[in-house]
Design a protein around this motif. Structure first.
Motif, PDB file in Angstrom:
ATOM      1  N   ASP A 113       0.836  -1.206   0.000  1.00  0.00           N
ATOM      2  CA  ASP A 113       0.000   0.000   0.000  1.00  0.00           C
ATOM      3  C   ASP A 113       0.866   1.250   0.000  1.00  0.00           C
ATOM      4  O   ASP A 113       0.652   2.192   0.783  1.00  0.00           O
ATOM      5  CB  ASP A 113      -0.958  -0.015   1.189  1.00  0.00           C
ATOM      6  N   ARG A 138      -9.125  -1.399  -1.068  1.00  0.00           N
ATOM      7  CA  ARG A 138      -9.335  -0.143  -0.356  1.00  0.00           C
ATOM      8  C   ARG A 138     -10.816   0.099  -0.074  1.00  0.00           C
ATOM      9  O   ARG A 138     -11.685  -0.489  -0.715  1.00  0.00           O
ATOM     10  CB  ARG A 138      -8.763   1.019  -1.177  1.00  0.00           C
ATOM     11  N   PRO A 139     -11.120   0.991   0.875  1.00  0.00           N
ATOM     12  CA  PRO A 139     -12.523   1.329   1.147  1.00  0.00           C
ATOM     13  C   PRO A 139     -13.179   1.985  -0.075  1.00  0.00           C
ATOM     14  O   PRO A 139     -12.510   2.598  -0.901  1.00  0.00           O
ATOM     15  CB  PRO A 139     -12.416   2.330   2.306  1.00  0.00           C
ATOM     16  N   SER A 140     -14.498   1.854  -0.135  1.00  0.00           N
ATOM     17  CA  SER A 140     -15.257   2.503  -1.201  1.00  0.00           C
ATOM     18  C   SER A 140     -16.612   2.917  -0.663  1.00  0.00           C
ATOM     19  O   SER A 140     -17.010   2.535   0.442  1.00  0.00           O
ATOM     20  CB  SER A 140     -15.427   1.565  -2.396  1.00  0.00           C
ATOM     21  N   ARG A 148     -13.073   0.047   5.654  1.00  0.00           N
ATOM     22  CA  ARG A 148     -12.899  -1.367   5.312  1.00  0.00           C
ATOM     23  C   ARG A 148     -12.114  -2.016   6.440  1.00  0.00           C
ATOM     24  O   ARG A 148     -11.054  -1.512   6.838  1.00  0.00           O
ATOM     25  CB  ARG A 148     -12.189  -1.584   3.981  1.00  0.00           C
ATOM     26  N   GLN A 172      -9.151   0.408   7.691  1.00  0.00           N
ATOM     27  CA  GLN A 172      -8.905   1.566   6.846  1.00  0.00           C
ATOM     28  C   GLN A 172     -10.109   2.506   6.893  1.00  0.00           C
ATOM     29  O   GLN A 172     -11.258   2.048   6.839  1.00  0.00           O
ATOM     30  CB  GLN A 172      -8.662   1.147   5.395  1.00  0.00           C
ATOM     31  N   LEU A 181     -11.409   5.929   4.813  1.00  0.00           N
ATOM     32  CA  LEU A 181     -11.182   6.806   3.676  1.00  0.00           C
ATOM     33  C   LEU A 181     -12.048   8.057   3.825  1.00  0.00           C
ATOM     34  O   LEU A 181     -13.279   7.979   3.771  1.00  0.00           O
ATOM     35  CB  LEU A 181     -11.515   6.078   2.365  1.00  0.00           C
ATOM     36  N   THR A 207     -13.150  11.647   2.312  1.00  0.00           N
ATOM     37  CA  THR A 207     -13.233  12.428   1.078  1.00  0.00           C
ATOM     38  C   THR A 207     -14.062  13.680   1.355  1.00  0.00           C
ATOM     39  O   THR A 207     -15.212  13.796   0.918  1.00  0.00           O
ATOM     40  CB  THR A 207     -13.853  11.596  -0.056  1.00  0.00           C
ATOM     41  N   SER A 257      -8.634  13.269  -0.883  1.00  0.00           N
ATOM     42  CA  SER A 257      -8.895  11.964  -0.280  1.00  0.00           C
ATOM     43  C   SER A 257      -7.785  11.651   0.706  1.00  0.00           C
ATOM     44  O   SER A 257      -6.608  11.896   0.435  1.00  0.00           O
ATOM     45  CB  SER A 257      -8.983  10.863  -1.341  1.00  0.00           C
ATOM     46  N   ASN A 263      -6.642   8.433   3.142  1.00  0.00           N
ATOM     47  CA  ASN A 263      -6.846   7.060   3.588  1.00  0.00           C
ATOM     48  C   ASN A 263      -5.966   6.796   4.808  1.00  0.00           C
ATOM     49  O   ASN A 263      -4.738   6.846   4.730  1.00  0.00           O
ATOM     50  CB  ASN A 263      -6.499   6.062   2.478  1.00  0.00           C
ATOM     51  N   SER A 302      -4.868   4.110   7.624  1.00  0.00           N
ATOM     52  CA  SER A 302      -4.839   2.657   7.756  1.00  0.00           C
ATOM     53  C   SER A 302      -4.042   2.265   8.989  1.00  0.00           C
ATOM     54  O   SER A 302      -2.993   2.848   9.282  1.00  0.00           O
ATOM     55  CB  SER A 302      -4.210   2.023   6.515  1.00  0.00           C
ATOM     56  N   ASN A 316      -2.338   8.162   3.838  1.00  0.00           N
ATOM     57  CA  ASN A 316      -2.088   8.400   2.418  1.00  0.00           C
ATOM     58  C   ASN A 316      -3.086   9.466   1.951  1.00  0.00           C
ATOM     59  O   ASN A 316      -4.281   9.209   1.847  1.00  0.00           O
ATOM     60  CB  ASN A 316      -2.264   7.105   1.628  1.00  0.00           C
TER      61      ASN A 316
END
Length: 778
Positions: free
Chosen positions: A131, A177-179, A214, A256, A258, A260, A266, A268, A270, A323
């Motif tokens: 990652d 990754r998360p969504s 996630r 994780q 995320l 936004t 964005s 992230n 973790s 990140n």
């Protein structure tokens, strides 16, 4: 000439390799590679594979880099039987992996370049990126891979974009990754020796369009399955027993988040944790009889071992990263901040037998490596263009800081009374070292499309790498009054070097489905310090920086919608190559040889000859050669006698006041550099009236001649090692659920994977595991 083992394996996978006999491949005169098998339920076309080999998302077929990709599903299939990160070995052309220190210390080799050093502070020329975070310490490189999206193996120097110590290449893991879409997946299996693997991941939105999560987890377990037939009590209190070694418990979790907050930003965040408890590598003393390479007479499930407390090993690791990416329109600014920490220990009976059972003066071997603490900080900042025009560019910088306190314990520390030779307990027989490794670098890369068909890419990096090792605590006598470390030897050593890395490549697209590329690259691996020798009251050893000049050219093709075929040829020269041998105590010693040369090729084929069959084939060939007439390596020896059949010219030299036999290694291959590798994976789907399908899949890999040490012997090599897996199951009509029966190492091959030279001891591969598996996704 093919040996009997290879002939046997060739028969087992003959059907799969028969598919290679098509005009395209015959002309190429090679065996293609192990890409992930595509979903045979699709319309028969090969889908696009997207990689980030150049730190941007691109079609694999359009990247001027030799890249192999293993999908997450393919990796989970391979690891169904409880295997760890080492399972990649043999599944990717040009990649080899092994360990002599259990599951916490994998060693990787790409195109023959690696490091056989078992020191906890050892430097490796293969970098692990997970990652976008570099995992440099050898323990961090063993971090389990779970809920992974795909694995990319970048072969050859990658110093422009990925930093330090990448003279061999990179193994890059990208997790899911998360969504903002709620989704999950899970796979679980149960097999022989109560082997359990559960790999899960689930995530989705917390706040619509603003925050997603996630959470992922891995659980692996295997019962102890190797018996210690020793019937007495060792001088350190060790007792034998049934099924006391070989098992493990692996527990891992990752969360994780995320963020936004805007469409242009964005972040992230973790965090992960690992808790591992298992068995260190098991050494079978005397399994390699002098003059023979045959280990088939040695039982894998039982042997006698009189010390080492049945080889316990346990580690805990924690880490976190942030990140963040800001899209400013023309450019994107990315910042990656990461921290990793770990601690644990590994103990083993390194002679791997009952000392008094062997002729001559009883000879023992036992040690423990203890990582008291490790702290690694990394900070990377990168600015990249977003243009789809002719020019694409990126610039950035990386800071790396790793600090650890490491201890090494030797045998008399563990004794509870005198041994057969009269050795007495010594509670002060250990050393503590403090290691610091800092590095900074600045880098840049630009790619320009000169014509619709021709693209030129160039990149460069300047890196400063600094290492220091301090002997914080040295070995003392039992009373603690006499320090045994030589008074004239330095207790603090620092090395520093600043070097450029660069690469230039050209890609020409003959048609949208056929392109060729050529690349020249210079790589750099910083200087290295071997401090473990202090536990034997010997001075530190060091090695200067090594540099590599690499040349490669490749062809990437998609001759049909149902086939891709890629092939790469390469050659390289490593100047001042860092090597590792042994001293009179069997302790690792660093040194530089003048240079090493190599050449070879890798090839990969993915093919769907008909709608319900998917075939992946892979192959590599490699020739490596150490070039230095003045470099010698100490050979296998015990109690002053050579224990193996040395096939190189030798000489006698005085080391630590005693005569030792040294072998000239000029012209020898690099250790753990297979001359060739072949692999195949085939899946056949049988549609059913229910809309679901039955399937059969199998994968195999075969490995050519591989020398395990720097000198040539009649004992310490493998030739024709192979393993295979089989899976038969049912998939539902919506492709969401699968139930199957599987077998890993289905023929129960006992392959030699490593050696302890002075005891002629053998290390074997994983046993056969047969079981059932379930998987699902939503």
């Amino acid at each position: 000439m093919l040996n009997k083992t290879f002939a046997k394996s060739a028969l087992l996978i003959g059907t799969a390799f028969g598919a290679m006999m098509i005009p395209t491949l015959a002309a190429a005169q090679d065996v293609p590679a192990a890409a992930p098998v595509a979903d045979a339920s699709s319309d028969g076309e090969i889908g696009e594979i997207v990689v980030t080999a150049e730190r941007r998302s691109e079609n694999l077929q359009k990247v001027p880099v030799s890249v192999a990709v293993v999908s997450g599903d393919a990796l989970r299939t391979i690891q169904t039987g409880g295997e760890d990160i080492l399972s990649l070995s043999g599944r990717v052309p040009g990649l080899y992996a092994e360990t002599t220190t259990g599951r916490i210390f994998p060693r990787f080799y790409i195109r023959g370049l690696g490091n056989v050093d078992f020191y906890l502070g050892a430097s490796q020329p293969v970098s692990i990126i997970q990652d976008d975070v570099v995992l440099e310490h050898v323990v961090l490189k063993s971090n389990p891979v779970f809920d992974v999206n795909q694995v990319e193996v970048l072969r050859g120097p990658q110093g422009s974009l990925f930093g330090r110590n990448t003279t061999a290449g990179i193994i890059k893991f990208d997790t899911i990754r998360p969504s903002q879409v709620f989704q999950g997946r899970a796979s679980a299996s149960y097999g022989t020796y109560n082997t359990v693997t559960a790999d899960v991941g689930v995530g989705g939105p917390i706040i619509a369009d603003k925050l997603a999560f996630r959470i992922s987890g891995l659980y692996q377990h295997r019962d102890d399955w190797v018996s210690n037939t020793f019937t007495g009590t060792g001088a350190d209190g060790t007792k034998g027993g049934k099924d006391v070694m070989g098992g493990f418990d692996e527990k891992d979790v990752r969360l994780q988040l995320l963020f936004t907050p805007t469409s242009d930003l964005s972040i992230n965040v973790s965090g992960h944790a690992r808790d591992y408890d298992g068995t260190a590598s098991i050494f079978h003393r005397g399994a390699l009889k002098k003059g023979s390479n045959n280990v088939q007479a040695e039982p894998r499930t039982s042997f006698a071992q009189d010390e080492g407390d049945n080889n316990p090993q346990a580690y805990k690791t924690y880490g976190a990263s942030v990140n963040a990416a800001w899209d400013f329109g023309p450019v994107t600014l990315t910042s990656i901040t990461a921290y990793e920490t770990s601690h644990g220990s590994s103990r083993g009976d390194t002679d791997g037998g009952v000392a008094q059972n062997y002729a001559g003066r009883p000879s023992y071997g036992q040690s423990r490596g203890n990582l008291r603490n490790l702290d690694q900080w990394t900070q990377e900042v990168r600015l990249a263009s977003n243009s789809d025009g002719a020019l694409k560019w990126q610039v950035g910088g990386l800071y790396f800081d790793s600090r650890d306190d490491t201890e090494f314990y030797q045998r008399t520390y563990f004794l509870t009374g005198p041994d057969l030779n009269g050795a007495l307990p010594n509670p002060n027989n250990f050393v503590r070292l403090h290691d610091i490794n800092t590095s900074w670098s600045v880098f840049g890369q630009a790619s320009y499309q000169l014509t619709p068909a021709l693209t030129i890419t160039a990149g460069g990096r300047v890196t400063e790498d600094k290492k220091s090792t301090e002997l914080v605590r040295s070995v003392k006598n039992a009373a603690g009054t006499v320090d045994s470390f030589p008074a004239t030897a330095p207790r603090y050593v620092q090395l520093k070097d600043t070097q450029p890395s660069w690469d230039v490549s050209a890609r020409y697209e003959f048609t949208p489905d056929v392109s060729a590329y050529a690349k020249v690259a210079r790589g750099f691996r910083g200087p290295t310090i071997q401090g473990r020798s202090a536990v034997f009251n010997s001075p530190f050893t060091t090695a200067n920086s090594e540099t590599i000049m690499s040349y490669e050219a490749g062809l990437k093709t998609r001759p049909f919608n149902n086939m891709t075929f890629n092939v790469t040829g390469f050659t390289y020269k490593v100047k001042d190559i860092q090597l590792n041998g042994n001293d009179a105590n069997g302790n690792g010693v660093l040194f530089n040889a003048d240079h090493a040369n190599a050449y070879g090729f890798e090839a990969e084929l993915e093919w769907k000859p008909i709608r319900n069959i998917s075939i992946s084939l892979g192959g590599s060939a490699l020739h490596t050669e150490i070039k230095d007439k003045n470099v010698y390596a100490q050979v296998c020896a015990l109690n002053g006698a050579v224990t193996c059949t040395v096939q190189d010219p030798t000489k006698i030299a005085i080391i630590f006041g005693a005569p030792a036999t040294l072998a000239q290694i000029d012209g020898n291959p690099l250790p753990n550099a297979p001359k060739w590798q072949l692999d195949a994976a085939v899946r056949y789907d049988i549609p059913l009236w229910t809309g679901g399908k039955m399937f059969v899949s199998t994968d195999w890999n075969v490995q050519g001649y591989t020398n395990f040490v720097l000198y040539k012997t009649a004992e310490f090599y493998s030739n024709g090692n192979f393993e295979g897996g089989l899976k038969v199951g049912y998939t539902t009509a919506d492709n969401k659920y699968e139930v199957a029966a599987f077998a890993r190492n289905i023929t129960n091959e006992k392959n030699l994977k490593g050696v302890i030279e002075n005891y002629n001891a053998a290390i074997f591969n994983e046993p056969r595991i047969i079981g059932v598996s379930l998987s699902g996704k939503f």
